[in-house]
Design a protein around this motif. Structure first.
Motif, short mmCIF file in Angstrom:
data_model
loop_
_atom_site.label_atom_id
_atom_site.label_comp_id
_atom_site.label_asym_id
_atom_site.label_seq_id
_atom_site.Cartn_x
_atom_site.Cartn_y
_atom_site.Cartn_z
N ASN A 62 32.76 -13.41 16.81
CA ASN A 62 33.17 -14.15 16.60
C ASN A 62 32.85 -15.23 16.37
O ASN A 62 33.61 -15.43 15.02
N ILE A 63 31.75 -14.79 16.53
CA ILE A 63 31.20 -16.74 16.05
C ILE A 63 29.61 -16.04 15.62
O ILE A 63 28.56 -16.52 15.11
N GLY A 64 29.31 -14.89 16.58
CA GLY A 64 27.57 -14.50 15.75
C GLY A 64 27.02 -15.17 16.30
O GLY A 64 25.37 -15.02 15.39
N PHE A 65 26.60 -15.72 16.76
CA PHE A 65 25.45 -16.81 18.01
C PHE A 65 25.14 -16.70 19.22
O PHE A 65 26.43 -16.91 20.10
N VAL A 66 24.60 -16.41 19.45
CA VAL A 66 24.52 -16.67 21.23
C VAL A 66 22.87 -17.43 21.72
O VAL A 66 21.68 -17.28 20.83
#
Length: 320
Positions: A38-42
């Motif tokens: 979904n957003i590509g970042f964690v």
């Protein structure tokens, strides 16, 4: 899967994957996959970097960047296309832009034990002898954290857990200490000059240590920019363009940027240290068969990691 619009990037505990129960490990993989779809970042905690190493690393990095420009430029070797040593102010620009970013940085590659003949050797500044020690320690620590992250990604993609291991052990990964230098006269800047213009990362994944100031923003799928803030004990890990290609767009390489500070803070520095995790140059980035179906036809041409890196270095101005 319905798209989720995150207001902030999810936080995960890498220990759930490396030392957790089978249920914790499975949950980590699922949550990581959801975030990267979904957003590509964690944000990740328990990544292996100690507070002492982080402190010593940042102090040595700041000490180097405080040196006079003519001293720093002794460690810039243009023929290396920015792959090792110092890269001077404004030399790199985002793909598709003509104005250079308001930053200078330094590139550290594999240590001798993982060094391949086709990689240039590291360059070390004589004026800051501790720079080598702390950047090398951080490099190996982040490399190990990245291996664990890629193992979780492999499981999410229904691949063998160790699928990426041999591709990154001697990979062309780069630790990049960055100095977003002070701007004493903002009116003298080109109107589109920013600390780091919007871009996607080239590599498989990026592991980013906490920056010394705010400014990092991520472009959400609905076109909204959201600020990235990680707690002091966390690092931010995002998908790069190589992984997006390899997964046929299943995992998202999200556009991000570093915006200029308010005018009254333009005279201040910002430091950050990303670790760009690259595979070996011969890795085949051809779209995985299990990421292609009728709803998701193959979207990228076949290319190796080395060919893709070469192409992108030219696009961002580091290679002629």
């Amino acid at each position: 899967m319905a798209e989720i619009l995150f207001d902030e990037i999810p936080s995960l505990d890498l220990a759930d994957f490396t030392d957790g129960t089978p249920e914790q490990k499975k949950a980590f993989v699922a949550k990581l996959g959801e975030a990267y779809t979904n957003i590509g970042f964690v944000s990740i905690k328990n990544h292996g970097l100690s507070d002492v190493l982080t402190k010593n690393l940042y102090e040595s990095v700041e000490k180097f960047f405080r040196l006079p420009d003519d001293v720093k430029k002794q460690y810039e070797i243009v023929e290396l296309a920015g792959q090792r040593g110092y890269i001077s102010k404004g030399r790199e620009k985002a793909k598709g832009r003509n104005t250079g970013d308001l930053k200078e940085f330094y590139h550290v590659g594999q240590p001798p034990k993982n060094q391949r003949e086709d990689y240039p050797e590291n360059i070390w500044p004589d004026e800051v002898p501790e720079f080598e020690k702390y950047t090398s320690e951080a490099y190996l620590t982040l490399l190990q954290a990245g291996v664990h992250m890629l193992r979780a990604i492999a499981l999410y993609l229904d691949l063998p857990e160790n699928y990426f291991d041999d591709k990154v052990k001697e990979g062309n990964s780069i630790l990049r200490p960055i100095h977003y230098f002070p701007i004493e006269d903002p009116d003298s800047l080109p109107p589109d000059a920013v600390r780091a213009a919007e871009h996607g990362d080239i590599n498989l994944i990026t592991l980013l240590m906490g920056a010394s100031a705010d400014g990092l923003q991520v472009l959400r799928r609905d076109g909204k920019w959201i600020p990235i803030t990680a707690l002091p004990e966390q690092i931010v890990v995002n998908v790069g363009d190589m992984l997006e290609r390899h997964t046929n767009g299943k995992l998202k390489s999200t556009i991000h940027r570093v915006v200029n500070p308010p005018r009254e803070l333009m005279h201040t520095s910002r430091f950050s240290i990303p670790f760009f995790m690259h595979p070996v140059s011969e890795m085949d980035l051809t779209c995985l068969e299990n990421c292609i179906d009728d709803e998701h036809p193959k979207a990228f041409e076949d290319i190796t990691a080395g060919e893709f890196l070469d192409e992108r270095l030219k696009e961002i101005g580091l290679k002629a």
